[in-house]
Enzyme design. Sequence first.
Site, mmCIF file in Angstrom:
data_model
loop_
_atom_site.group_PDB
_atom_site.id
_atom_site.type_symbol
_atom_site.label_atom_id
_atom_site.label_comp_id
_atom_site.label_asym_id
_atom_site.label_seq_id
_atom_site.Cartn_x
_atom_site.Cartn_y
_atom_site.Cartn_z
ATOM 1 N N LYS A 96 54.415 29.644 40.075
ATOM 2 C CA LYS A 96 53.600 28.541 40.576
ATOM 3 C C LYS A 96 53.905 27.255 39.814
ATOM 4 C CE LYS A 96 49.625 31.469 41.727
ATOM 5 N NZ LYS A 96 49.474 31.132 43.149
ATOM 6 N N ARG B 84 48.132 40.844 48.467
ATOM 7 C CA ARG B 84 48.198 41.780 49.589
ATOM 8 C C ARG B 84 48.920 43.071 49.199
ATOM 9 N NH1 ARG B 84 51.103 37.204 52.962
ATOM 10 N NH2 ARG B 84 49.805 36.063 51.487
ATOM 11 N N LYS C 191 40.288 42.408 44.974
ATOM 12 C CA LYS C 191 41.554 42.020 44.353
ATOM 13 C C LYS C 191 41.311 41.650 42.889
ATOM 14 C CE LYS C 191 44.970 38.253 44.455
ATOM 15 N NZ LYS C 191 45.349 36.983 45.107
#
Length: 522
Positions: A267, A341, A255
């Site tokens: 965030k 993901r 990743k």
Amino acid sequence: MNFEFQKLSLSHAMTASVDALVVLWPSHVQPESKAVEPVTRLVAQAIAHGDFELKAGAVLSLYSQPGIAARHVVVACSADNLPGQIRSAMQAAWGALKAGKIKRLGVHVVGEASAQGLQLALSSLADASYSYTTTLSKPKARTLKQVLVSSTHDSVELRQSVIHAQALVAGVELAKEWANRPANHATPTHLAETAKTIASGRAFKCEVLGPKEVAKLGMGAFMAVAQGAAEPLRFIVMRYNGAASSQAPVVLVGKGITFDTGGISIKPAAEMDEMKYDMGGAASVLGVFKALGELKPAINVVGLIPATENMPDGLAVKPGDVVTSMSGQTIEILNTDAEGRLVLCDALTYAERFKPQAVIDIATLTGACVIALGAVRTGLFSSNDTLAIQLQQAGETSGDTCWRMPLDDDYAEGLKSRFADVANVAGRAAGSVTAAKFLQRFTKSFAWAHLDIAGTAWRSGAAKGATGRPVGLLLQYLLSAAQTPVASKIETKPKAADKSKPKAVAQPLAKVKSKARAAGKA
């Protein structure tokens, strides 16, 4: 930093031309108080007076002793020579020496040395003495340049372990370097340039795909993450060809989110600077390839790095958007901070073209894994028992440990969507497992494992910095696979889940002491 091995007694090690000498002393070796050799005699005296205990990490510092060439001598107890004890001993020893501007260091192992112990001692020394310098105006670079390792025993295995340690440290420190760099000094383009540099040897190939090539491949999930970033994405394909072309490769997928704001699902501001570490998986793949170039094992390895920033501008993907992955599966993006993901799933689909014997993805994927395992062990998920066992064994051997987590089909229930084939997040419960279940959908044609390094890729607080994990685990696994090809052991298709009873989870060899860190590493 260069390592050199010599067969020497302790008395001869004391005459070596070094600035400092570290003596690793196990607790089962009792020193003789009447020994002629001075270090042994001084250790016995210190024990007798209660000034030195034979417990892991205890140190006895000596300076400018008669009969000893080195100015500094540190005796460090390695107790039972377990990985954690050797690490504690070397860290404590370097802590006693680091102010001395040591350039040439001797490390002598008392008693019977093991290949694993030597490798752990040297990698621990490198970790303790590491210094980041790239973006400092007045950097304090590491002064240590040469390490002379000695033991009264000699063998091919011991010498090979020192060579292995040299390559491992090179790989780990390259991974640390790129993970530690601020995001403006480690863009997707920078990672691609580094990959090309690493892959410049005869056994290597490197191809870098840009936005147009990625769009042509139909990587809709990867492109969705990248569409809010001004920095152009890069899809890096590295190949190490150390074996016959007929041998199926192991594929490593890292990743490469070079900075993760969370996108529209932004965030919290606190500790967001640490999201430069969200490319820790990519950094570990680069580090492994660096080590492969030095060791040249007889194995074929492919490295895939989907690299991009995750930014929240006006073009950014929105919660509720539906995108089509390279596999053709549609994905409802409920949370843009679950972006790792999304880039990985397209890379996993791309991995199919190599007809791999095994595929391992490495990602700082979930804060939930930090809560589950702390900073001690990496989370391991796998649809293949043999591959999982091999990775666990590699972790125990290298000291870069992992813990196998479950993948029961029931965990996928929360990923169901009314508007797409799958949602990119489930609820908060078992977040690391549901993330792995999402990835598993894209791995049906090969043996697969997922390493969630959200808790182990870096340290926070006063010791903030990248760890270089899991380069050690991956390199050990690949070297073992080179000796016994994985293709002869691993089934290419995962077994169907047995719903009659839960699958047993492989247990590690040591207790885990969890240390939870802040979440927010999706």
